[in-house]
Structures are given as structure tokens and as C-alpha cells.
Design an enzyme around this catalytic site. Structure first.
Site, PDB file in Angstrom:
ATOM      1  CG  ASP A 477      40.139  36.920  28.006  1.00  0.00           C
ATOM      2  OD1 ASP A 477      40.925  36.852  27.048  1.00  0.00           O
ATOM      3  OD2 ASP A 477      40.382  37.555  29.050  1.00  0.00           O
ATOM      4  CG  ASP A 543      46.098  41.729  28.971  1.00  0.00           C
ATOM      5  OD1 ASP A 543      44.936  42.162  28.918  1.00  0.00           O
ATOM      6  OD2 ASP A 543      46.358  40.526  29.148  1.00  0.00           O
TER       7      ASP A 543
HETATM    8  C1  GLA Z   1      43.234  38.322  29.982  1.00  0.00           C
HETATM    9  C2  GLA Z   1      42.638  39.647  29.592  1.00  0.00           C
HETATM   10  C3  GLA Z   1      42.563  40.554  30.775  1.00  0.00           C
HETATM   11  C4  GLA Z   1      41.760  39.887  31.868  1.00  0.00           C
HETATM   12  C5  GLA Z   1      42.376  38.545  32.211  1.00  0.00           C
HETATM   13  C6  GLA Z   1      41.512  37.787  33.182  1.00  0.00           C
HETATM   14  O1  GLA Z   1      44.592  38.438  30.249  1.00  0.00           O
HETATM   15  O2  GLA Z   1      43.372  40.222  28.553  1.00  0.00           O
HETATM   16  O3  GLA Z   1      41.982  41.777  30.417  1.00  0.00           O
HETATM   17  O4  GLA Z   1      40.427  39.740  31.458  1.00  0.00           O
HETATM   18  O5  GLA Z   1      42.535  37.744  31.061  1.00  0.00           O
HETATM   19  O6  GLA Z   1      42.029  36.552  33.479  1.00  0.00           O
END
Ligand code: GLA
Length: 717
Positions: A477, A543
Site C-alpha cells: 500500500d 477503496d
Molecule cells: C488503504 C487501502 C485499503 C486498506 C487501508 C488500510 O486505504 O486502499 O484497502 O488496505 O489502506 O489502512
């Protein structure tokens, strides 16, 4: 694939359906001649048929003007490598400062043509089993800089690659103020520009707009390719549709700041430029040093936007992704994030695992929250060791394995919380001026990955986990934009060098753990680009898991990237049934992301039915087949798309409407089938010819409540 006519000094590069030609002028400048539909067998005559004196590429001035020998009109010509600081003011790919002056004109020295495709030294790039490369050496007539310019034609592909290496061959420093990757002059305009803009939870929305007299530009200066603009765009004829017309697309194998612009100048010549954004870019090259630009990707289609997408999808799958199991069926993924966020313990995760197993999950991913003292998003990024007080990772992994599931875990390696042990030990790892108040975003700072010693520390910490535990998958990430880039490296080099550092870390980890499936992520789809796809065969698309929004996001993303790259999960989000959500998630790399313990038997049955379809049809048809857009949600009340297996024996069609609509005639014309093959469909159980499905269409003249979906499978019989 690549030919050179010595007499006319013309290079002709022939892809599957394009020809790309340029020549060396008497002055040694490279002049672009043609990029378009394949011209047939190349010979000197077909080149001269383009028009003597290159009237195709050289405006037809009256003879007095044409006879100017002093370059007065040389800005009319189509350039292959435009000069800078001379008469051509339409924008150059290279701006190089030498002793305070920036006039630059690259002159041909030599070339060679060879089989294969070289690798870049510092960055990911395409690979190809069968390809040919033309490498030209050009010297700046104002001294100091040499340009090694190469083009690679990939067999049976409509992608053309362009690479640039700038070398300081002089005795004093030079500074690169700009070093773009792609430069293309097209001799007419009147065209449309299609690009993909967005935001967090709104990635890659499509916009199609006419070019203007002047410059149209999309870019990122966020330090990553960004949610706001994707490094992919299309220029096409005003009348180009999904299935017909000419189109050119541009992309970059790069994950950092970029720019893509099209400039229509006074001659109605359109110059396309793409490369690293030159804002905050200033690269010092001492004598004998060199700079490698990211690989520029250009695509040609004379079969509409479909042609662009098919070329890009095959290119991503065959020539970008390096993960060795990328073409095999990906495991059905369960992700813990939307179910419990950071709020879990060993017991609750063990319960999740049991319930996830009942949904058919094959890979259990423990997202953010397993490390350091990470109970809120304010702490512990950088502390990549297990929070033993919160979870017993060994027990969790053993449980997954006992149930026959693989196990995956989340990292965010390029980030650091000020409240972390790593920061307390190495405050200097974070970018930004420590004497000033630094801007936090999601409570975190960005690590200076331009430093090799930092990469070593991150590598050791991550390997510590990957060596100790059996981990099959890593979600990588990157949850904030980058600013305040003061660090170990000169300001104008930092944005680029931190991306190179990230690639180094990925290279080392991928080299050591070739079986691990890496999935990219950046607050959803904020780093969805060819650079990351090189390492990560799938990227979390957004997301936003609301299936209605997902129709738009996945539809927009499909222009440049195949469904096999788009992480797509069924979640609790919004109003659709699990069946409807699942059908939409099938047009990506399918998974589930919620609290699985809350699913009742009926919902589990719905999810299992989606699983069945995934197992039976996804890999051949959706992941590795040809994708077609049928109805655009950006243009009307429906979204429809389909994939056809490469052998055209099977197809999966998704139809969804947005608003409620009563009965009316509604035929969805399919695409990509074999006209003569007979296919049985799962909507009415009947058998029709491919031609029937494509010309008459599937009859959906029914009452539609809001947000209904149909998933129709066709099988040759
Ligand atoms: C980001 C990702 C999510 C999740 C969060 C965790 O927003 O897009 O899918 O993994 O971080 O903090």
C-alpha cells in the site's frame, strides 16, 4: 519489423497494423514522416509516395519560402526529436542546460537494428520474446549531450516502445530540465482526447473532449501516478467509436509524477509529449553521467477504442507483468479490511477465517493492523514486526493452512508514522525538513527511499516477516501523496529517485520471493500504472466498493488495463444483492471483503454461486480473453461489457442498469464472437449464431428495477 532504406535514409517500423516512419534529413535532423495504418511492404517507392519533399509532413509553402535555406520554416516540419530554443516552439521532449544556455538540436550520428528488447538499468520496462529494436545515437550540435534513442517493435503487437538515454559526453556539468519519454507529431488535428481523471473512491472516470488550439495536458505532481489523473490517454478521430476509427494511445512504464500533453500549433500539427513531469525536476549530469527516461508506450488502432484496449490488455499481460503465475487462475481472495479495519484480535480473526472459508475463499489476507502497536492509523507504520500482544500470527496462518487456504499480509513500506519505533531510531528516514512543521497526511510521513541504506533496513524488516512465516501474498500500500521532498538527494531529483528506490525494494523482494503474489494499492487505485503492474499483476482498483460506482471505475479502467489487473471485491457496501455485487466483481480479480460472520445462509449461497462462475469461466474468458465494452455508463442508463475467450468458444456478458426503466425495446449487441459459431446462452437457453448475437443482440426488453444486473454466459455448442 524494422527496415532502413539507405538511399532515402528512411526508417520504417512495422507493427501488427501500424507503420511508423521517419528519416534523416540532409542536416542530420530526424524528421517524422508517418504513423498510421500499415503501409504494406516497405520499399523506397512507398516512402516516396508519401510525397516528394515530404509534403505530407512539410507544409506546402510557395517555392520562395520552400527555398529558404536558413531554417526559417523548419518549425513546420514534423519532428522526431524536436529542437529546443530554436525556431520550433511547440514543446520539446528535452530541455538541457549547458553553461547557462538551453539551445539543443540532436543530430544523427549512427544507428543499429537488432533482435530483442533491452532492459532498462534503473526501472521496470516491457519484456518481449520476439521484438526488434532500432537504436540511434544523436549528438547535440550545441555540445555536451548525447541521446541514445531506441524504438522497439513487438511482434504481433500494436504497441511501439520508445526509450531515451541522455549522456553527458562533454567536459562540464549539464542539467536536464526536462527529459520526456514520448514525442509524436501528427500532421492533423480536429481530434478528441480521452483521459481518465478522478479522486479517492472515484478513480479513472472517463472524459472525452476535443483538442484545442493550444495545449491540453493531464499530469500528476503528487509523487505517485495518482488518483487525479492516470498516465494513460487516447487521441482519436472525432468519429472514432469503440469498434471503428483511428486512435493513438500513450502510456508510461512509471509510477511517479508524469505529464501527458497534446499541443495543436498554428500549423494544426499536434505534438504529443509524455514523460516525467518537469515541475520539480532538475537533474544534474556531471561528465560521463547518464539519465534513463522511463519507457514510453504508444499504441495504434484502426479498429476503434477496442483496438487500443486489446493491444494494451495483451501488452500488460504478455509484456509488462513479470509475476510467473500471472496467467494461472488467481485464488479467491478474502480481505479483512472492510470487515474490521484495525479492530481485531486473534480470536476474531480465527472466526473470520472459518467464515471466509464458507464463502469459498482460497486466500485469506490480513490487512492493516497486525504490526508494531497499530491499533489506530496514527502509529507504527515502519514497525514491520508482529504485534504479539494483539495477534498470534503463527496460529492464524496455521488455521488458514489447516483449512486449505493460503495466507497474505499487508505492508505499507514507503511510509512512516512519527509515532513509531523506526522513526524514533531513524527520524532522518522521513522526507521533509525536521526543523519545520511537516505536513502529515493520514498521520504519516514519506520515507526517503532514494537512500540505499534505507532500502536495506526496509528489506531486512520485510524479509524478517516473509522468512519467518509462510506468506503467499503481499498487499503493498501507499496511503498519501508526497510533498516537502527535502531529503538526502538534490531537490529536483528526489521525486524520481524515491520511485527508483521503491522499484529497487520491489526488485529485491520479488527476486527473493518469486512465488509471492504482490497486489499494488495506493489508497485504493492511486498508483494504477504500468510501473507497478510490472511487479504486481493485480492492483486494488479503488477503496470504493459500492458496486454502482464500481461499474464506472472498472469501465474507465478497462480502456488501458485488463480486468485481470483490477482487484474487485464483494463488500457490504450499498444496496445491491450479493449476486449483483458478485457479477460486477467478476469483471476484475474477484474477492470478498467484509465481516464474513454476518453472512446468512442465503447470502453465502449467493456468494458460492459467484465462486462457481469464477472458477468455471474467469481465467479463460475474463482474465485472459478479449474484453469489449458494450454500453457506457458514462453515456446512458446502462453499463454492459463482455469478455470472450481467445478461442472464441465462451463468453461472459455483464449488463447492469442504473435507474429504473419500464419495458421497452432493448437489444444488447454483443461483440468479438465468431460469426459462424453457434452459442447457447444462459438467458433464454437458446442457441444462436455469433452473427445473430452481434447483429440482432440479446433481447433485454424487460422491466428493469433500479440497479439490476444480468450475467449471461455463452458457450459454443
Ligand atoms: C488503504 C487501502 C485499503 C486498506 C487501508 C488500510 O486505504 O486502499 O484497502 O488496505 O489502506 O489502512
Amino acid at each position: 519489423m524494422i527496415r532502413y532504406d539507405r538511399k532515402l535514409k528512411i526508417f520504417a517500423l512495422n507493427g501488427k497494423s501500424y507503420t511508423y516512419m521517419f528519416r534523416i534529413t540532409d542536416k542530420g535532423v530526424l524528421q517524422h514522416l508517418y504513423f498510421g495504418k500499415r503501409l504494406g511492404v516497405f520499399d523506397a517507392r512507398s516512402a516516396t509516395d508519401l510525397g516528394f519533399e515530404w509534403s505530407h509532413t512539410y507544409l506546402d509553402c510557395d517555392s520562395a519560402e520552400r527555398n529558404y535555406s536558413d531554417n526559417y520554416y523548419n518549425d513546420k516540419s514534423l519532428a522526431e526529436v524536436a529542437s529546443h530554443g530554436l525556431m520550433d516552439k511547440s514543446g520539446a521532449a528535452f530541455v538541457i542546460e549547458k553553461n547557462g544556455a538551453t539551445a539543443t538540436e540532436f543530430i544523427y550520428k549512427s544507428h543499429r537494428i537488432y533482435d530483442g528488447k533491452p532492459k532498462l538499468k534503473t526501472m521496470p520496462c516491457a519484456h518481449a520474446d520476439e521484438a526488434q529494436t532500432l537504436e540511434l545515437t544523436l549528438d547535440d550540435r550545441f555540445g555536451g549531450a548525447r541521446l541514445i534513442l531506441s524504438y522497439t517493435v513487438i511482434k504481433n503487437s500494436d504497441v511501439l516502445l520508445r526509450n531515451s538515454l541522455v549522456q553527458n559526453v562533454g567536459a562540464t556539468d549539464i542539467v536536464l530540465k526536462r527529459a520526456y519519454s514520448t514525442e509524436l507529431d501528427l500532421p492533423q488535428s480536429g481530434d478528441d482526447f480521452i483521459h481518465f481523471y478522478g479522486d479517492w473512491c472515484l478513480e479513472r472516470f472517463l472524459e472525452r473532449a476535443p483538442l484545442i488550439n493550444g495545449r491540453v495536458e493531464i499530469s500528476s505532481n503528487f509523487g505517485r501516478s495518482s488518483h487525479e489523473h492516470n498516465p494513460f490517454g487516447i487521441l482519436c478521430d472525432r468519429h472514432t467509436t469503440e469498434r471503428a476509427g483511428e486512435a493513438f494511445a500513450f502510456s508510461l512504464v512509471y509510477s511517479g509524477n508524469f505529464t501527458l500533453s497534446a499541443y495543436v500549433d498554428k500549423w494544426r500539427r499536434t505534438r504529443v509529449l509524455m514523460g516525467i513531469n518537469d515541475e520539480d525536476f532538475d537533474y544534474l549530469l556531471p561528465p560521463r553521467a547518464e539519465f534513463e527516461a522511463p519507457e514510453g508506450v504508444t499504441v495504434y488502432s484502426d479498429g476503434g477504442l477496442d483496438g487500443i484496449s486489446h493491444a494494451m490488455h495483451d501488452f500488460v499481460r504478455d509484456n509488462i507483468i513479470t509475476y510467473k503465475n500471472a496467467k494461472a487462475a488467481r485464488p479467491v481472495l478474502f480481505n479483512s479490511w472492510e470487515g474490521c479495519y484495525l479492530d481485531f484480535d486473534t480470536q476474531s480473526i480465527l472466526e473470520y477465517i472459518d467464515s471466509a472459508k464458507k464463502t469459498g475463499a482460497e486466500l485469506f489476507v490480513l490487512d492493516d493492523g497486525w504490526f508494531g502497536k497499530r491499533d489506530t492509523d496514527q502509529a507504527s507504520l515502519g514497525d514491520w514486526y508482529v504485534n504479539a500482544r494483539k495477534i498470534d500470527l503463527r496460529r492464524i496462518i496455521d488455521k488458514c493452512h489447516a483449512l486449505g487456504m493460503k495466507f497474505g499480509i499487508w505492508f505499507e513500506p514507503e511510509m512512516i508514522n512519527p509515532d513509531s519505533d523506526l522513526y524514533r531510531r531513524h527520524a532522518d528516514f522521513a522526507l521533509g525538513d525536521r526543523d519545520k512543521e511537516r505536513t502529515l497526511s493520514r498521520h504519516q510521513l514519506v520515507i526517503d527511499t532514494s537512500r540505499d541504506d534505507v532500502i536495506d533496513v526496509l528489506f531486512d524488516m520485510m524479509s524478517g516477516i516473509l522468512d519467518e512465516y509462510e506468506i503467499d501474498y503481499v498487499k503493498w500500500d501507499h496511503n498519501r501523496n508526497i510533498g516537502e521532498i527535502a531529503g538526502a538527494t538534490a531537490y529536483g531529483e528526489t521525486y524520481h529517485k524515491i520511485i527508483l528506490g521503491t522499484y529497487k525494494l520491489l526488485d529485491r523482494l520479488q527476486g527473493k520471493y518469486p512465488d509471492i503474489l504482490f497486489e499494488g494499492c495506493a489508497s485504493g487505485g492511486g498508483r494504477f500504472d504500468l510501473g507497478m503492474l510490472y511487479y504486481c499483476p493485480q492492483i486494488w482498483t479503488s477503496d470504493e466498493t459500492d458496486p454502482v460506482q464500481r461499474l464506472f471505475i472498472q469501465y474507465g479502467t478497462s480502456y488501458g488495463y485488463p480486468p485481470s489487473c483490477m482487484g474487485a471485491h464483494i463488500s457490504k457496501n450499498k444496496i445491491m444483492s450479493y449476486t449483483d455485487k458478485g457479477r460486477i466483481a467478476l469483471f476484475g480479480t474477484y474477492g470478498i471483503e467484509m465481516n464474513p460472520c454476518t453472512l446468512d445462509d442465503g447470502q453465502i449461497a449467493e456468494v458460492l454461486e459467484i465462486n462457481r462462475i469464477y472458477k468455471e469461466y474467469h481465467n479463460d474468458v475474463i482474465a485472459n480473453g478479449d474484453f469489449y465494452r458494450l454500453c457506457s455508463p458514462f453515456e446512458g442508463n446502462y453499463a454492459a461489457m463482455m469478455s470472450v475467450s481467445k478461442d472464441k468458444s465462451k463468453a461472459v456478458v455483464l449488463f447492469a442498469n442504473l435507474l429504473k426503466e419500464n419495458n421497452r425495446y432493448r437489444f444488447i449487441k454483443l461483440a468479438g464472437l465468431d460469426e459462424r459459431k453457434r452459442y447457447k446462452n444462459t438467458l433464454d437457453g437458446r442457441v444462436y449464431d455469433g452473427a445473430y448475437y452481434m447483429q440482432v443482440g440479446i433481447n433485454l426488453s424487460v422491466w428493469l428495477d433500479e440497479f439490476t444486473t444480468y450475467l449471461i454466459i455463452l458457450e459454443e455448442c
